[in-house]
Every structure is written in C-alpha cells, then in structure tokens.
Design a protein around this motif. Structure first.
Motif, PDB file in Angstrom:
ATOM      1  N   ASP A   1       0.416  -1.171  -0.332  1.00 55.59           N
ATOM      2  CA  ASP A   1      -0.107  -0.036   0.068  1.00 55.59           C
ATOM      3  C   ASP A   1       0.674   0.895   0.413  1.00 55.59           C
ATOM      4  OD1 ASP A   1      -2.363   1.592   0.231  1.00 55.59           O
ATOM      5  OD2 ASP A   1      -1.916   1.818   2.401  1.00 55.59           O
ATOM      6  N   LYS A   2       1.875   1.314   1.365  1.00 53.77           N
ATOM      7  CA  LYS A   2       2.720   2.365   0.506  1.00 53.77           C
ATOM      8  C   LYS A   2       3.586   2.493  -0.416  1.00 53.77           C
ATOM      9  CE  LYS A   2       1.573   2.983   4.708  1.00 53.77           C
ATOM     10  NZ  LYS A   2       0.279   4.606   5.663  1.00 53.77           N
ATOM     11  N   ASN A   3       4.377   1.397  -0.484  1.00 57.50           N
ATOM     12  CA  ASN A   3       5.098   1.808  -1.797  1.00 57.50           C
ATOM     13  C   ASN A   3       3.859   2.480  -3.199  1.00 57.50           C
ATOM     14  OD1 ASN A   3       7.373   1.078  -0.767  1.00 57.50           O
ATOM     15  ND2 ASN A   3       6.754  -1.229  -1.268  1.00 57.50           N
TER      16      ASN A   3
ATOM     17  N   LEU B   1      13.279  -1.641  -8.431  1.00 54.56           N
ATOM     18  CA  LEU B   1      13.138  -0.510  -7.233  1.00 54.56           C
ATOM     19  C   LEU B   1      13.178   0.512  -9.037  1.00 54.56           C
ATOM     20  CD1 LEU B   1      15.246   0.599  -5.071  1.00 54.56           C
ATOM     21  CD2 LEU B   1      17.141   0.163  -6.272  1.00 54.56           C
ATOM     22  N   ALA B   2      12.378   1.451  -7.281  1.00 57.78           N
ATOM     23  CA  ALA B   2      12.513   3.135  -8.394  1.00 57.78           C
ATOM     24  C   ALA B   2      12.708   4.210  -7.064  1.00 57.78           C
ATOM     25  CB  ALA B   2      11.172   3.287  -8.143  1.00 57.78           C
ATOM     26  N   THR B   3      13.278   5.133  -7.469  1.00 56.94           N
ATOM     27  CA  THR B   3      13.681   7.110  -7.210  1.00 56.94           C
ATOM     28  C   THR B   3      12.845   7.624  -7.230  1.00 56.94           C
ATOM     29  OG1 THR B   3      15.666   6.995  -7.961  1.00 56.94           O
ATOM     30  CG2 THR B   3      15.405   5.194  -6.313  1.00 56.94           C
ATOM     31  N   ARG B   4      13.329   8.466  -6.738  1.00 56.89           N
ATOM     32  CA  ARG B   4      13.059  10.670  -7.188  1.00 56.89           C
ATOM     33  C   ARG B   4      14.603  10.996  -8.341  1.00 56.89           C
ATOM     34  NH1 ARG B   4       8.071  10.099  -7.237  1.00 56.89           N
ATOM     35  NH2 ARG B   4       6.727   9.038  -5.631  1.00 56.89           N
ATOM     36  N   GLY B   5      15.204  10.320  -8.759  1.00 53.96           N
ATOM     37  CA  GLY B   5      16.829  10.651  -9.279  1.00 53.96           C
ATOM     38  C   GLY B   5      18.137  10.870  -8.504  1.00 53.96           C
ATOM     39  N   ARG B   6      17.658  11.014  -7.313  1.00 56.33           N
ATOM     40  CA  ARG B   6      18.941  11.256  -6.367  1.00 56.33           C
ATOM     41  C   ARG B   6      19.720  10.606  -5.876  1.00 56.33           C
ATOM     42  NH1 ARG B   6      17.711  14.689  -1.094  1.00 56.33           N
ATOM     43  NH2 ARG B   6      19.733  14.266  -1.401  1.00 56.33           N
ATOM     44  N   PHE B   7      20.970  10.529  -6.380  1.00 56.46           N
ATOM     45  CA  PHE B   7      22.312   9.367  -6.245  1.00 56.46           C
ATOM     46  C   PHE B   7      21.688   8.455  -4.301  1.00 56.46           C
ATOM     47  CE2 PHE B   7      26.327   8.311  -3.778  1.00 56.46           C
ATOM     48  CZ  PHE B   7      26.138   6.881  -4.852  1.00 56.46           C
ATOM     49  N   THR B   8      21.620   9.150  -3.425  1.00 54.88           N
ATOM     50  CA  THR B   8      21.142   8.567  -2.409  1.00 54.88           C
ATOM     51  C   THR B   8      20.581   8.184  -2.250  1.00 54.88           C
ATOM     52  OG1 THR B   8      20.315  11.176  -1.374  1.00 54.88           O
ATOM     53  CG2 THR B   8      22.923  11.275  -1.273  1.00 54.88           C
ATOM     54  N   GLN B   9      19.509   8.557  -2.572  1.00 61.37           N
ATOM     55  CA  GLN B   9      18.445   7.612  -3.256  1.00 61.37           C
ATOM     56  C   GLN B   9      18.932   5.993  -3.358  1.00 61.37           C
ATOM     57  OE1 GLN B   9      15.636  10.188  -5.317  1.00 61.37           O
ATOM     58  NE2 GLN B   9      15.404  11.032  -3.253  1.00 61.37           N
ATOM     59  N   ILE B  10      19.075   5.631  -4.880  1.00 60.55           N
ATOM     60  CA  ILE B  10      19.910   4.501  -5.366  1.00 60.55           C
ATOM     61  C   ILE B  10      20.996   3.502  -4.193  1.00 60.55           C
ATOM     62  CG2 ILE B  10      21.272   5.262  -6.712  1.00 60.55           C
ATOM     63  CD1 ILE B  10      20.182   3.204  -8.913  1.00 60.55           C
ATOM     64  N   ALA B  11      21.953   4.622  -3.610  1.00 58.97           N
ATOM     65  CA  ALA B  11      22.700   4.494  -2.742  1.00 58.97           C
ATOM     66  C   ALA B  11      22.246   3.014  -2.115  1.00 58.97           C
ATOM     67  CB  ALA B  11      23.690   5.268  -2.791  1.00 58.97           C
ATOM     68  N   ARG B  12      21.364   4.335  -0.601  1.00 59.77           N
ATOM     69  CA  ARG B  12      20.947   3.845  -0.117  1.00 59.77           C
ATOM     70  C   ARG B  12      20.044   2.474  -0.213  1.00 59.77           C
ATOM     71  NH1 ARG B  12      19.504   0.969   3.908  1.00 59.77           N
ATOM     72  NH2 ARG B  12      18.793   1.867   6.340  1.00 59.77           N
TER      73      ARG B  12
ATOM     74  N   LEU C   1      12.487  -1.733   5.736  1.00 62.37           N
ATOM     75  CA  LEU C   1      13.619  -1.348   5.524  1.00 62.37           C
ATOM     76  C   LEU C   1      12.367  -0.729   3.953  1.00 62.37           C
ATOM     77  CD1 LEU C   1      16.012  -1.249   3.576  1.00 62.37           C
ATOM     78  CD2 LEU C   1      15.321  -3.104   3.037  1.00 62.37           C
ATOM     79  N   CYS C   2      11.884  -0.946   3.449  1.00 56.24           N
ATOM     80  CA  CYS C   2      10.550   0.090   2.564  1.00 56.24           C
ATOM     81  C   CYS C   2      10.417   1.743   2.964  1.00 56.24           C
ATOM     82  CB  CYS C   2       9.571  -0.654   1.906  1.00 56.24           C
ATOM     83  SG  CYS C   2       9.660  -2.285   1.381  1.00 56.24           S
ATOM     84  N   LYS C   3       9.342   1.487   4.696  1.00 60.72           N
ATOM     85  CA  LYS C   3       9.326   3.200   5.088  1.00 60.72           C
ATOM     86  C   LYS C   3      10.333   3.578   5.012  1.00 60.72           C
ATOM     87  CE  LYS C   3       6.969   4.201   8.705  1.00 60.72           C
ATOM     88  NZ  LYS C   3       6.791   3.936  10.560  1.00 60.72           N
ATOM     89  N   THR C   4      11.532   3.271   5.333  1.00 60.81           N
ATOM     90  CA  THR C   4      13.190   4.017   5.652  1.00 60.81           C
ATOM     91  C   THR C   4      13.009   4.441   4.323  1.00 60.81           C
ATOM     92  OG1 THR C   4      13.910   2.547   7.035  1.00 60.81           O
ATOM     93  CG2 THR C   4      15.523   3.745   6.531  1.00 60.81           C
ATOM     94  N   LEU C   5      13.086   3.869   3.342  1.00 57.40           N
ATOM     95  CA  LEU C   5      13.772   4.827   2.311  1.00 57.40           C
ATOM     96  C   LEU C   5      12.367   5.312   1.017  1.00 57.40           C
ATOM     97  CD1 LEU C   5      14.516   0.678   0.370  1.00 57.40           C
ATOM     98  CD2 LEU C   5      16.677   1.825   1.050  1.00 57.40           C
ATOM     99  N   LEU C   6      10.902   4.803   1.627  1.00 55.55           N
ATOM    100  CA  LEU C   6      10.840   6.218   1.298  1.00 55.55           C
ATOM    101  C   LEU C   6      10.323   7.252   1.858  1.00 55.55           C
ATOM    102  CD1 LEU C   6       7.125   3.931   1.748  1.00 55.55           C
ATOM    103  CD2 LEU C   6       7.669   4.518  -0.431  1.00 55.55           C
ATOM    104  N   LYS C   7      10.875   7.537   2.974  1.00 62.52           N
ATOM    105  CA  LYS C   7      10.969   8.874   3.532  1.00 62.52           C
ATOM    106  C   LYS C   7      12.419   9.856   2.550  1.00 62.52           C
ATOM    107  CE  LYS C   7       9.790   7.895   8.228  1.00 62.52           C
ATOM    108  NZ  LYS C   7      10.260   7.582   9.594  1.00 62.52           N
ATOM    109  N   LYS C   8      13.390   8.402   2.064  1.00 65.42           N
ATOM    110  CA  LYS C   8      14.987   8.927   1.398  1.00 65.42           C
ATOM    111  C   LYS C   8      14.189   9.112   0.202  1.00 65.42           C
ATOM    112  CE  LYS C   8      17.823   8.590   5.069  1.00 65.42           C
ATOM    113  NZ  LYS C   8      18.618   8.950   4.688  1.00 65.42           N
ATOM    114  N   GLY C   9      13.406   8.684  -0.186  1.00 61.17           N
ATOM    115  CA  GLY C   9      12.509   9.225  -1.768  1.00 61.17           C
ATOM    116  C   GLY C   9      13.231   7.862  -2.671  1.00 61.17           C
ATOM    117  N   ALA C  10      12.798   6.135  -2.528  1.00 65.61           N
ATOM    118  CA  ALA C  10      12.881   5.269  -3.116  1.00 65.61           C
ATOM    119  C   ALA C  10      12.017   4.958  -2.761  1.00 65.61           C
ATOM    120  CB  ALA C  10      13.813   4.803  -2.871  1.00 65.61           C
ATOM    121  N   MET C  11      12.028   3.524  -4.184  1.00 66.71           N
ATOM    122  CA  MET C  11      10.567   2.263  -3.409  1.00 66.71           C
ATOM    123  C   MET C  11      11.294   1.066  -4.149  1.00 66.71           C
ATOM    124  SD  MET C  11       8.133   0.626  -5.039  1.00 66.71           S
ATOM    125  CE  MET C  11       9.156   0.646  -6.651  1.00 66.71           C
ATOM    126  N   LEU C  12      11.186   0.151  -2.890  1.00 62.89           N
ATOM    127  CA  LEU C  12      11.335  -0.756  -3.219  1.00 62.89           C
ATOM    128  C   LEU C  12      10.499  -1.895  -3.360  1.00 62.89           C
ATOM    129  CD1 LEU C  12      14.204  -3.249  -3.800  1.00 62.89           C
ATOM    130  CD2 LEU C  12      14.011  -3.686  -0.920  1.00 62.89           C
TER     131      LEU C  12
END
Length: 889
Positions: free
Chosen positions: A464-466, A811-822, A584-595
């Motif tokens: 749901d969150k993703n 795996l999806a991000t908003r385009g920032r390097f820190t998001q995909i690295a995390r 983990l997914c909750k942490t990534l969503l805060k960073k701007g990434a989706m697993l």
C-alpha cells in the motif's frame, strides 16, 4: 415495412420482392453541399413521406473523428384540416368511437440507403468509418422488418350499426356503458376508474376485453426501429443510421458538427445505465460496525462505499486507469487482515486463559464429567471459530498439499486439521485431556494463524505505501537497472576490489509495470516453509502410527499427530521477512526510494558497483569559489564567460560557481561550438572561433601555454583547495581557487555502500575529481572508487540518459544518487538477513520434530503439555525475528 439496404450489404442477403414505391427526385436547382478539405459523406433521405420539403432531406456530415447515431421515428400526419394525401385516401376511415375504431391497414414505408444509388465511395472513406468495418454476423434476413399489426376484421354493417340503434328512443351512451359493464363482469376484470375525463378503458382493459391491441388513432403510422449492430468493445462514437430526419434532428446534427466539443442535447442523450443501491441488510449492521472499528475511516475502501458500485478487478497495475481498482483491492485486503488479526488475537488470549485455568483447577474436579466436557467443548468451539476466521489461508494451504506441494499456509493448515481431529476425539476422552495425560495444542495453532495473518498484514501494508509512491503523477520517477553488457562492465570494474562485474544505474521512466506481481512474489522463507511442509506431514503421520503400534493407544496416536504437526509449523514464516522488509521500505520511502519487496532484493542483492555522475557527488553548493587570480585582466570577463559556457555544456560540477554571478549580471552565455574532455587534464572547447582551455597545469603545458611557477598553486593545495586554469586563444587568463565541500548525507551513504561491498564508478568532466580526492572527501577506501575514462564515461552517460515509457517496478527513486545508494545497500544486507532467518526456521522445525518424536515414543505425551510446547514455539519465533535484525539493512 421494407428496409432498403446499402450497396455494400447487397451480397450478404437475399432481397425479397417489394411493393411499388414512390420515387422522389431531387430538385434541379438545389445547390450541391459545401465540400471542405476534410472528407465528407452525403446522407440523403428518400422516404416516401414529407417529400414536399426536399431540402430538409439532405444532411451533410463532416468527418470529425466521430460519427453520430440517431434513431428516427417517422410520423405520418395530415394537414391542418385533417386531410391526407392521395396515397392515403384509400385507407379506411378511422373513428374515435370506442367500439367502431378500426385497426389501421398495414403500410410499407421504405428507408433509403445512406449513399445514393450510383454514388462511388472512396476506399479511404470506407476504411475511416468504423461502421464499414463489420465483423461477420449471422443475419437471417435484413431486407424486411416484421411489424406486428393486428389483422383488420372484415367490417360488416351489422357490426357497426346494431339493430337496436334503429329505434328512435335508442340511447347510445347508455348502450355503450351497459355493454361495457357486462363485458367486464363476464371476464371477471376489475372495474374501470370512474373519472369524468376518462371515456375509454386503458390498453390493459381493452386487450382483456376484446382480445386484441387497442387501435392506433387515425393519422399515425407504426414504424419499427432499424436494427443497430454494435461492436463488441464500446467505442467513443455515436453511430448514425441514415433515413428520414425531422427538422429537429437535422438542427441538432448541424450544431453537433459546428461545436468544438460535440455534445448531444438532453433530448437525444443515449440511455444511461442506472446503478441501483443494494438493499441494506439490518441483520449485518452489528457485524459491519465491528469491522468498521478496525478499518481506516479516511480510506476509500470497498466496504465503506454506500452505493453498489462495480469495482473492476485487475491482475496487475499495467495502466494509469487501473489506479483506482488497485487501491480498492489493497485497502480491502488491509481491512480484512486487520480484523482477522484482531479476532485471532482475542481467541489466542481466551484459549491461553482456558489452559491456565485448567491447570489451576484442583484435580478433584477432573474426577467428574462436567468440567472435562465443558473444557473440551470450549476448546472445540474456539478452534472452529479460529478456522472460520482464517478459512482463506487454510484453504490455500490444503489445496497445495493435494499436489504434494506447499506454501506458507500449508504447515499451519495441516496442524489445524490435526488439531480439530484431536479436539473431536478429546470429547470422548475428555477426562484424560483434562487430567494432563493428553493435551490440546489449540493455543499454539491459533498463535500460528495469528503470526501468519500479521505477516500478511505487513506485506499488504508495504504494498500500500509503495503503491502511493509509484502512483504519484506529480513527481518524476527513475527506475534502477543492472547493466547487461558484461564485457564493458568488466572494463569498468577493472582495478577495483570487487569480483563480479554487476553494475547498477538509474534512468528516467514514465510508468512502472508488474508492480503487484513483484510485490506479492514469495520470498525464500515462504518457499522453504512450503517445500518442507509435505515432508513434515509425512513424518507426523509416521510417528503417530508408530505411537499407536507401540503404545496401543488410539487417542494417544491422535494427540501425537497433533503434537508433531504443531511443532512442524515455522511460526514466523511471514513475519520474519515482511516485518523487516516493511521497515526497510518505510525508511526508503522517507529517503525517496521504493523497493517492491523480495524480488527487488533478489534483483540487486549482488550489486558490486553504482554508476554516478560527478555532478551528483558534488551537487550545487558543494563547490565554493574562494578567489579568481587574474593573469590577463583585459580578457578576464570574456574568458570567464566562455569558460562558464564550456563547463555548462558538459554539466561539470564546477559550472555551479558561475551560476550566481550570471544571475546577478543577467549575462547570456555564448554558444559552444565543440567541447572535449581529456582524461585527468580538463576541457578543450571552441567558442566564437577561440579555443578555450579549462583544466590543470598539465593541460596548459600540452597546448603550450606559458605557466607561472608551481609554488603559486601548491600553497592552495596544502590548504585542501583546488586550482583550475583558464586559457583563451593560447593565453593564460585566470586561475580559479575553489574548495570542494562534501555532503554529509552522501558521505554516509557512500560509507554504507562500501560496507556492503558496493564500489563507486564516477563519470566526470572535472579534472579535480579523482579517486584519491573522492576517497579523502567522503571517507571511503580509494580502491572502492574509480573515475572512469572518457570512453567508458560516455557509455555511462548514455545508459543513464535513457528515458523509458515503462519499466519493471523492482526499485524506483526520485533521481538522486543517495536514494539509489541507500536502496542498494539495503538490498545487499536484507538478502543476508533473510538467509539467516530461513536457516533458523529450518533448524527449529528439524529439532522440534526429532526431540518431540523421541520423547513421545519413549515417555508419552504427558510431559509435552500445552504450555511447554508454547514456550518452545515462542523461543524459535523470537530467534527467527531478532537474530536477522541485529544488522539493520
């Protein structure tokens, strides 16, 4: 009535002989219709009625991407004095008299084709009209249309003029009323309503009285509708059947063609489907109110809707139109799992209370039959209620076992069936169960169902969150990928500490597909539990048979069967993976990434390097311009402007130092003719015919630029500052003194990636960015950083610059390097944690079967009580959950 079909349908049906028709000729002076550049289709009405106003029978339809559909009712009317045309004079005289009203004679009315006879229609016009693309349809006969008109009885004088009417004292009104009353009484019909304005009975009474339909008043003609063959799939078109158009319909059609957003008026709107509300069942109000307590009030769930809307179920999120259906399905599953988990929790507490109460009761109560029977009945009721609440999971687990396969529900489903069997048998040996010789393991089974439900709840909550992340149309989205060319990947990774050349990168995308399929895919914990379930079931059956043969005890064998199947349940199969995965997914969503889930982990868990551009490592604000030392003040402004244009052309991080000055001065950068980056040296560009050099001392020497002493720049290097020279037309102009200040967030993610074995591949056009410089700035090992040469750097820019319409939702991000690295670091660590949890579960199940089987066969099941087995199960469940979470992903 006959229907004259168009020429393109003549070969599909046989034409029946028709009556002589009246032809209508076109006026000679009639102006031809106006033809525009667009393709136009002419519609002519050649019906043998209303031929006086021939101009109204011609309608021009312009091809505008859609066509019209109208059903036209043709009416035959007389003039103001009630007279009809010559063709109608031979019709019988209709009377409004109730008894003498004759039925009109059947009349043929011809509907002409929409294309005049002899008119040639171009192929491209036929192909562009959807009505010409007709699929094969079995049509028995379309030449004629049958109209049910009652037969006209032969008119006799005695029928129309009764003998009684010859009498001068004859009262016609009284005769009608008496005759009608007698007929109503004879046929046992309800009396007619007595209103002064009602002179005739309604249609129902007329048909019952006289056995035929009520006659149609004079001056009207019945015309049935021409059949319309609709396509299988609904089209956003309005099909037009040509024929006789009234003036009103013609005006509506002309207005339709003129409007930019065509819309038919309310009089001619197509019939809309009325959605009726389902009747409310008052008996289910209490149950629904209980469910609503555990549902999200603000969510648009299927249960919260008041109208009986049809929700289209979809297999996956493959189109933006599926957004609402997918959201409804997810919210519905969340509500059901929330209620199910709550109910199972209550049942588990109640059962545990019964267990402690049974142990606390004096043994003297066991001598009777009341307390043991009540205990057995309550146990059976609780386990049946738990099965009803978890019926979907039980059915899913048992259906797989039939094919000797398993899933995450199989072990708990088998344990439940054996538990119900033990509870039924316990009713006949209630005293033995109550005294502790045998035990009910119902509470362990309910705890297993509860953990299964909670694990699924965490899974759906993650989905749901993703889904909210990927369904957000207002933000850009990037998809993570693995570089597939192994040869080039090996060249990129040469010189680093990694072994496998698995390189990850991200590029822009518009839509993420296969989201639900990837999100709900089973993880290794589920697969392991499913694979061992059939074998643990066989082991339990074998141990129970051995117990029965050795102990000669049928009840004990059933109790042993329930014991072994219960201890074979990996209690935290779903929770061990979905709880940390949700975190983990909750942490990534805060960073701007989706697993998406484990499929995303499996896709990127072996990643050995990430491709990154230097401008992402040093974004705007990371480079500070300390000073500009001029060597040629005459060309300083012009050279700095040209240097800024060259740096901007290649998206160098050094270009950010000129942005603020350009904004304040409002100066426009000149056009760059060409630019080239030389590895480790700098940029060579051409602007307005002048060669511009932006780089280090080695670049200037290569192009024979006179340079000052080296000690000028070494002073700045000792202060951890960088120097960049600018030359124009072979003359050194200036030196930029800059400070590269790394981001704390980027440093943290680079260190995390290095800890998980992920290296960094940098594509750069800045000579100051080297492996040593990056290692020093971000605090990582220099062997885990590599600045790619120009050729490989161009490959990286090419793959990261791709813009896909659809990508798989790993795996999806908003385009920032820190998001995909995390996210990549989390995938690597999560795979390790999942492997540990699977091993712990297998060890717990294997030890449980061996230990409990040995004790049961040698010492019996009396020492393996419910509380002891519950503690054993909880121990392995906690171990499965906690040990993998020691290292956070």
């Amino acid at each position: 009535m006959e229907f004259k079909k168009p020429d393109f349908l003549k070969s599909k049906a046989k034409k029946k002989p028709k009556k002589e028709e009246k032809k209508v000729t076109k006026k000679e002076n009639q102006a031809p219709p106006e033809v525009t550049e667009d393709i136009k289709t002419m519609f002519y009405s050649m019906a043998p009625v209303d031929d006086e106003d021939e101009e109204n029978n011609t309608i021009v339809g312009e091809k505008i991407g859609t066509t019209m559909n109208a059903e036209v009712m043709m009416e035959r009317q007389g003039d103001e004095n009630g007279k009809v045309s010559d063709d109608e004079e031979d019709l019988p005289d209709y009377s409004s008299d109730f008894f003498n009203a004759p039925v009109p004679v059947e009349e043929d009315v011809e509907l002409s084709s929409d294309v005049p006879e002899g008119t040639l229609v171009a192929d491209d016009v036929i192909e562009s009209v959807p009505q010409f693309d007709i699929k094969p349809i079995e049509i028995e006969d379309i030449d004629t249309i049958d109209i049910d008109i009652p037969d006209v009885p032969e008119k006799k004088e005695e029928d129309t003029f009764p003998i009684a009417m010859a009498n001068e004292d004859f009262d016609e009104e009284k005769f009608k009323k008496d005759s009608l009353d007698e007929l109503i009484k004879e046929k046992n019909l309800p009396p007619l309503p007595k209103h002064e304005d009602e002179e005739e009975p309604d249609d129902f009474h007329y048909e019952k009285l006289f056995g035929k339909q009520k006659p149609v008043p004079q001056g009207t003609t019945q015309v049935s509708k021409v059949p319309i063959y609709k396509p299988e799939s609904p089209l956003e078109q309005l099909n037009v059947n040509v024929g006789k158009f009234s003036v009103v319909v013609r005006q509506e059609y002309e207005e339709y063609l003129k409007s930019k957003n065509p819309e038919i008026s309310a009089t001619y709107k197509p019939t809309s489907t009325v959605v009726t509300e389902e009747p409310v069942n008052n008996k289910n109000k209490f149950a629904q109110s209980v469910i609503n307590l555990f549902t999200s009030k603000g969510k648009d769930t299927v249960e919260n809707r008041t109208t009986a809307e049809k929700v289209v179920t979809v297999d996956d999120y493959d189109d933006e139109n599926d957004k609402e259906s997918v959201a409804d399905e997810i919210n519905s599953n969340l509500s059901k799992l929330k209620f199910q988990s709550f109910a199972l929790g209550v049942l588990a507490v109640a059962t545990l209370f019964f267990v402690f109460l049974q142990r606390a009761l004096p043994s003297t109560l066991g001598a009777g039959y009341v307390a043991p029977v009540i205990y057995g009945v309550l146990n059976l009721i609780v386990i049946l209620v738990a099965g009803a609440v978890s019926r979907v999971a039980l059915k899913n687990g048992l259906s797989s076992l039939i094919k000797f396969k398993g899933n995450s529900d199989t072990a708990v489903a088998v344990g439940y069936v054996c538990g119900v069997l033990s509870s039924i048998v316990g009713l006949f040996a209630s005293q033995s169960y109550f005294m502790g010789k045998y035990s009910y393991y119902t509470v362990i089974l309910i705890v297993g169902l509860l953990c299964n439900s909670v694990g699924k709840y965490y899974m759906v909550s993650r989905v749901d969150k993703n889904f909210k992340f990927i369904a957000d149309d207002n933000k850009k989205m990037y998809s993570a990928k693995i570089y597939t060319d192994e040869n080039i990947a090996s060249k990129m990774m040469s010189g680093t500490v990694v072994e496998k050349p698995i390189v990850a990168y991200q590029h822009k995308t518009d839509f993420l597909t296969n989201y639900l399929q990837l999100s709900y895919a089973p993880d290794p914990s589920e697969e392991a539990a499913g694979k061992i379930a059939p074998y643990t079931t066989i082991c339990a059956i074998v141990v129970a048979i051995l117990f029965g043969l050795i102990k000669k005890d049928f009840v004990g064998a059933i109790s042993t069967l329930s014991l072994i199947t219960t201890v074979s349940i990996p209690i935290c199969t779903l929770m061990a993976v979905n709880v940390p995965m949700r975190k983990l997914c909750k942490t990534l969503l805060k960073k701007g990434a989706m697993l998406c889930g484990y499929q995303g982990v499996n896709q990127f868990c072996d990643t050995s390097a990430i491709i990154v551009d230097a401008s992402e490592l040093y974004p705007e604000g990371s480079i500070i311009l300390n000073n500009i030392q001029a060597f040629n003040e005459v060309k300083l402004d012009e050279s700095c402007l040209c240097a800024a244009a060259v740096l901007k052309e290649v998206n160098s991080p050094l270009s950010y130092v000129f942005d603020k000055a350009l904004q304040e001065s409002r100066m426009v950068l000149p056009d760059v003719e060409s630019v080239m980056y030389e590895d480790g040296l700098g940029l060579v560009g051409w602007v307005n015919g002048d060669r511009i050099l932006v780089g280090n001392r080695e670049l200037m020497r290569k192009y024979s630029i006179n340079m000052p002493e080296r000690n000028i720049e070494e002073t700045y290097h000792h202060q951890h500052k960088q120097t960049t020279f600018i030359a124009q037309s072979g003359v050194l102009v200036a030196m930029l003194i800059t400070t590269y200040r790394p981001s704390i967030e980027i440093s943290k993610e680079l260190q995390r990636a290095e800890y998980n074995g992920i290296s960094l591949l940098i594509s750069t056009s800045d000579c100051n960015i080297t492996s040593e410089q990056v290692s020093e700035d971000f605090g990582v090992f220099y062997r885990s950083v590599k600045v790619l040469p120009t050729g490989l750097g161009n490959v990286c820019k090419e793959v990261t610059g791709v813009h896909e319409e659809k990508s798989r939702a790993y795996l999806a991000t908003r385009g920032r390097f820190t998001q995909i690295a995390r996210a990549l670091s989390g995938c690597v660590q999560m795979r390790t944690n999942i492997s540990i949890s699977v091993i712990i579960q297998l060890i717990g199940v294997a030890l449980g079967i061996m230990i409990m089987s040995t004790i049961a066969l040698y010492a019996g099941t009396s020492i393996l009580g419910t509380v002891e087995m519950l503690l054993y199960t909880i121990f392995w469940g906690i171990a499965t959950m906690i040990v993998p979470m020691i290292k956070k992903p």
